[in-house]
Each structure stands twice: as C-alpha cells, then as structure tokens.
Design an enzyme around this catalytic site. Structure first.
Site, PDB file in Angstrom:
ATOM      1  N   ARG A  11      88.764  59.320  38.809  1.00  0.00           N
ATOM      2  CA  ARG A  11      89.429  57.518  38.869  1.00  0.00           C
ATOM      3  C   ARG A  11      90.557  58.400  38.108  1.00  0.00           C
ATOM      4  O   ARG A  11      91.228  58.456  36.798  1.00  0.00           O
ATOM      5  CB  ARG A  11      88.911  56.648  38.268  1.00  0.00           C
ATOM      6  CG  ARG A  11      89.195  55.893  37.344  1.00  0.00           C
ATOM      7  CD  ARG A  11      87.785  55.022  36.409  1.00  0.00           C
ATOM      8  NE  ARG A  11      88.645  53.430  37.098  1.00  0.00           N
ATOM      9  CZ  ARG A  11      87.510  52.541  37.115  1.00  0.00           C
ATOM     10  NH1 ARG A  11      86.941  52.776  38.195  1.00  0.00           N
ATOM     11  NH2 ARG A  11      88.080  51.170  37.411  1.00  0.00           N
ATOM     12  N   HIS A  48      90.668  51.442  46.439  1.00  0.00           N
ATOM     13  CA  HIS A  48      89.252  51.961  46.016  1.00  0.00           C
ATOM     14  C   HIS A  48      87.904  51.955  47.024  1.00  0.00           C
ATOM     15  O   HIS A  48      87.708  50.656  46.678  1.00  0.00           O
ATOM     16  CB  HIS A  48      89.695  50.485  44.835  1.00  0.00           C
ATOM     17  CG  HIS A  48      88.616  51.007  43.799  1.00  0.00           C
ATOM     18  ND1 HIS A  48      87.484  51.800  43.638  1.00  0.00           N
ATOM     19  CD2 HIS A  48      88.324  49.999  42.745  1.00  0.00           C
ATOM     20  CE1 HIS A  48      86.909  51.849  42.552  1.00  0.00           C
ATOM     21  NE2 HIS A  48      86.792  50.077  42.346  1.00  0.00           N
ATOM     22  N   GLN A  56      84.505  50.772  45.944  1.00  0.00           N
ATOM     23  CA  GLN A  56      83.887  49.222  45.848  1.00  0.00           C
ATOM     24  C   GLN A  56      84.337  48.235  47.211  1.00  0.00           C
ATOM     25  O   GLN A  56      83.663  47.262  46.849  1.00  0.00           O
ATOM     26  CB  GLN A  56      85.911  48.216  45.136  1.00  0.00           C
ATOM     27  CG  GLN A  56      85.506  47.143  44.782  1.00  0.00           C
ATOM     28  CD  GLN A  56      84.677  46.295  44.037  1.00  0.00           C
ATOM     29  OE1 GLN A  56      84.155  47.164  43.090  1.00  0.00           O
ATOM     30  NE2 GLN A  56      83.695  45.705  44.123  1.00  0.00           N
ATOM     31  N   ASP A  68      90.591  38.993  42.459  1.00  0.00           N
ATOM     32  CA  ASP A  68      90.768  40.004  41.586  1.00  0.00           C
ATOM     33  C   ASP A  68      91.634  40.360  40.978  1.00  0.00           C
ATOM     34  O   ASP A  68      92.426  38.486  40.086  1.00  0.00           O
ATOM     35  CB  ASP A  68      91.257  41.595  42.549  1.00  0.00           C
ATOM     36  CG  ASP A  68      90.995  42.416  41.788  1.00  0.00           C
ATOM     37  OD1 ASP A  68      90.224  42.438  40.653  1.00  0.00           O
ATOM     38  OD2 ASP A  68      91.686  43.088  41.955  1.00  0.00           O
ATOM     39  N   CYS A 104      85.303  41.833  41.964  1.00  0.00           N
ATOM     40  CA  CYS A 104      84.920  43.470  42.169  1.00  0.00           C
ATOM     41  C   CYS A 104      84.494  43.253  40.150  1.00  0.00           C
ATOM     42  O   CYS A 104      84.257  44.894  40.389  1.00  0.00           O
ATOM     43  CB  CYS A 104      85.727  44.076  42.366  1.00  0.00           C
ATOM     44  SG  CYS A 104      87.593  45.017  41.484  1.00  0.00           S
ATOM     45  N   ARG A 131      77.560  48.617  43.749  1.00  0.00           N
ATOM     46  CA  ARG A 131      77.893  49.885  43.630  1.00  0.00           C
ATOM     47  C   ARG A 131      77.020  51.069  43.674  1.00  0.00           C
ATOM     48  O   ARG A 131      77.695  52.275  43.613  1.00  0.00           O
ATOM     49  CB  ARG A 131      79.268  49.627  42.254  1.00  0.00           C
ATOM     50  CG  ARG A 131      80.056  48.402  42.200  1.00  0.00           C
ATOM     51  CD  ARG A 131      81.006  48.683  42.921  1.00  0.00           C
ATOM     52  NE  ARG A 131      81.639  50.298  43.352  1.00  0.00           N
ATOM     53  CZ  ARG A 131      82.477  50.279  42.095  1.00  0.00           C
ATOM     54  NH1 ARG A 131      83.497  49.471  41.430  1.00  0.00           N
ATOM     55  NH2 ARG A 131      83.138  51.434  41.778  1.00  0.00           N
TER      56      ARG A 131
END
Length: 376
Positions: free
Chosen positions: A149, A176, A179, A289, A331, A358
């Site tokens: 990450r 991402h 996701q 988001d 998310c 996830r």
C-alpha cells in the site's frame, strides 16, 4: 483513505518504471538510486496484480468467480483450504493506514496456511535510508509474495519491476484494484439470483459474466484512484459508467482515453460530466468516496466548498432520475458530507456487504498469484 492524482499523471499501463516520475512518498526510489544505474530487473514471467488495465476481461472474471467460490466454501460450508501456503510468507508493506485491506489480507493469508508479515513505514527502511529498488530486491529474496500500500503508483511499479515474487497493489495514488473487485462481487450478489434464506448462498451458481454486463454505474465524486480503477475495468466488462466530478477535479486524461477506447471496443456506455444529476440518469448503482484523501487535509475547506451539491441523497437520486431500485456503494471510511445517513444506512446501501467482500476478493488474488501462479 484514498488518493487523487493530477490529470498530467504518467503512463497507466506498462512499462513498470519511468525515468522522470520518481516518487515523493515514504516508499521512494530516490534514495541512493539514480536513473543512470545499470540495475537489471527481475526475470520476466512473475505474475503481478497492479491494475486491471493489465488484465483481460476473462482474467478479471476468473478472479471474481474464485472470490465467490471462496466465500461459499469458507463462510457457508466451513471448508478448510488445505493450507497451500504452509511455510510461505506474504510481506504486507503498508506506508498508509488501513482497516479493511489489512484485515482482509492477513485473514486471507492465515486461511491459506501462510504467514502475513506486516511491515509498516516505521518497521523497515522504506525509501528513507534505503531505496525502494534495494528494498524490493532484498525483501523479495526472503518472502513468497509482497502486498504493498503505497503513495505514488510508480512505487508499486518499481516494486514489481525488481521483485522476484508476485506483487499485489493494495492501493496507490492511481489505482485501487482490489476495491473494485469487491464492488463487482457485491453487484453480482445483488443483481444475480437471490438465496431463499439468509443462511444460504447461491452467487457461486451463476457466473458474473451473466449478471454484470448491462448495469449502469454513476460515480459522483472526486477523480481519484477508485474512479480510475472503475474506468479501466467497467467498460472492459460491458458495465456502463457515468462520471460526475466538480470542475477541476476530473480523472486523469490518459485514463479517460484508455476507458473511451475500451468502451468503444465493447460498445459500452461511458459519459463524463460535472453535473451529478446528469450522471445519475438511469443509474442502477450510485457510488461515491471520500472528497478529502490522505495528504489532502489542508485542502478540506476548499474541497467541501467545491463539492457542494455532490452529497448523495435520496432527493438527488430522484432529481437525477436513477432507477427506482438503485443501490449505493462506498469503499469506506465515510464522512457525512459525502452521503446522507438516510442513504448510507438504508436498504439501498450495500456498503457493509461490499466491505466484507474485500476479504474474499483479496483471498482470490492471493490464491491466484501465490498458489495457482496464474490468473487463468
């Protein structure tokens, strides 16, 4: 906990490292590393998971089908994995805070019998006293996979370029991908056949290629890494995408061109606007988001002002003409200015199912790269 990048960002696909795009994040290739150094990359053939721009529609569907089957096997049948990763280690290198991604990753590796080794920015030399190039070569020589990450997407590309083991993008400023897999799995479960009771599961009985094409998703928010991942994924799968971002906050121009090319190839609807109501028209799903990603805290007051009118509410969906049974995705973590409580905690909201998924989608990615060694 996401990122937005400027519209002048670097290449969205390969090659893995660019001469003039060295990262400014904690994971950096700049420490003791010059572009003139003759450092050979790792041998080709090691599979990585950096962006869906690198995968075919079939490979993405394979990951989804695997995730759905894992959920059925583990949650509903209580099946053992057989510990295919016994004696194996996944280095979990996170330079940013994480809740869902970290829990999903560590629990998935444990289920597969492996050891998740968490390495935060305070634990090892992550581009501070040692370059990311050097870190990649050293860490990959001792573990069996890396999940990172990072800040700049060039960091994950550098990791992959010099790593001798599979590298998984757990989040970068540009993409991402894990996701988006969870989003797609959630939509498949929602729009496919429904179970007769909460204790049963039927999503594994129908392939996602039968349920996802033809859906229309409306993105209302910032031109960030979540949107970029949707743009390189949804048109490829035949999912329509309407995008509304405030003026000055649009997605990366190169990714727009990539998405337009995919949409043309699959004859899939794709639209960009600065009007949320225009984007919501005929939407099956509305997605937003965070407006203020990590590293943008000083911009909070200006961003809240610029995003006025972008909060997802039932009234906005009605005024825009969303489908009568529209659903909502986010998310997480969520702030109230992004979506009203009325929507977030309503039956339309799929956010907690999305969060759970996830785990199953990350499990599928780890299984593909570290066990099967292939997306096929």
């Amino acid at each position: 906990m996401l990122f937005r990048i400027s519209q002048t960002s670097s290449s969205i696909i390969r090659p893995l490292i660019l001469k003039n795009s060295l990262s400014r994040s904690k994971f950096s290739t700049t420490s003791y590393t010059k572009s003139s150094l003759n450092v050979a990359p790792a041998p080709q053939g090691v599979p990585h998971y950096l962006t869906h721009a690198d995968l075919s529609a079939k490979e993405i569907y394979n990951l989804l089908a695997s995730a759905i089957q894992h959920k059925h096997n583990v949650k509903y049948l209580n099946k053992s994995s057989g510990a295919p990763l016994a004696g194996k280690t996944l280095a979990v290198m996170f330079s940013k805070r994480s809740t869902r991604t970290r829990v999903a990753t560590e629990s998935s590796v444990t289920y597969l019998g492996g050891h998740p080794m968490f390495l935060g920015s305070q634990d090892i030399q992550l581009g501070v006293n040692e370059s990311l190039l050097d870190t990649s070569k050293v860490v990959s020589s001792m573990v069996d996979g890396i999940m990172a990450r990072v800040g700049s997407h060039s960091d994950i590309e550098t990791l992959a370029k010099y790593s001798t083991v599979p590298v998984i993008n757990a989040l970068s400023d540009k993409y991402h991908p894990t996701q988006i897999l969870a989003d797609l799995m959630t939509l498949h479960e929602t729009y496919g056949p429904q179970p007769s009771s909460p204790s049963s599961y039927v999503a594994h009985q129908t392939h996602p290629s039968k349920t996802l094409p033809g859906l229309r998703v409306a993105w209302i928010g910032d031109g960030n890494n979540i949107l970029h991942s949707m743009m390189v994924t949804f048109p490829k799968l035949g999912i329509g995408l309407n995008v509304a971002t405030p003026k000055g906050y649009g997605p990366n121009e190169e990714i727009i061109r990539h998405a337009q090319s995919e949409a043309k190839s699959t004859q899939t609807h794709l639209m960009f606007s600065s009007d949320p109501r225009e984007a919501i028209k005929d939407a099956d799903v509305i997605v937003t988001d965070t407006w203020i990603s990590m590293g943008q805290e000083e911009e909070k007051a200006q961003r809240i002002k610029d995003f006025a009118g972008f909060q997802i509410t039932s009234q906005l969906a009605k005024e825009g003409g969303a489908k009568s049974d529209w659903k909502f995705l986010h998310c997480l973590p969520r702030k109230q200015e992004e979506v009203s409580d009325e929507v977030f905690y309503s039956p339309r909201s799929l956010v907690f199912q999305e969060a759970e998924n996830r785990k199953w989608t990350i499990l599928a990615v780890i299984d593909a790269l570290m066990v099967k060694k292939s997306f096929d």
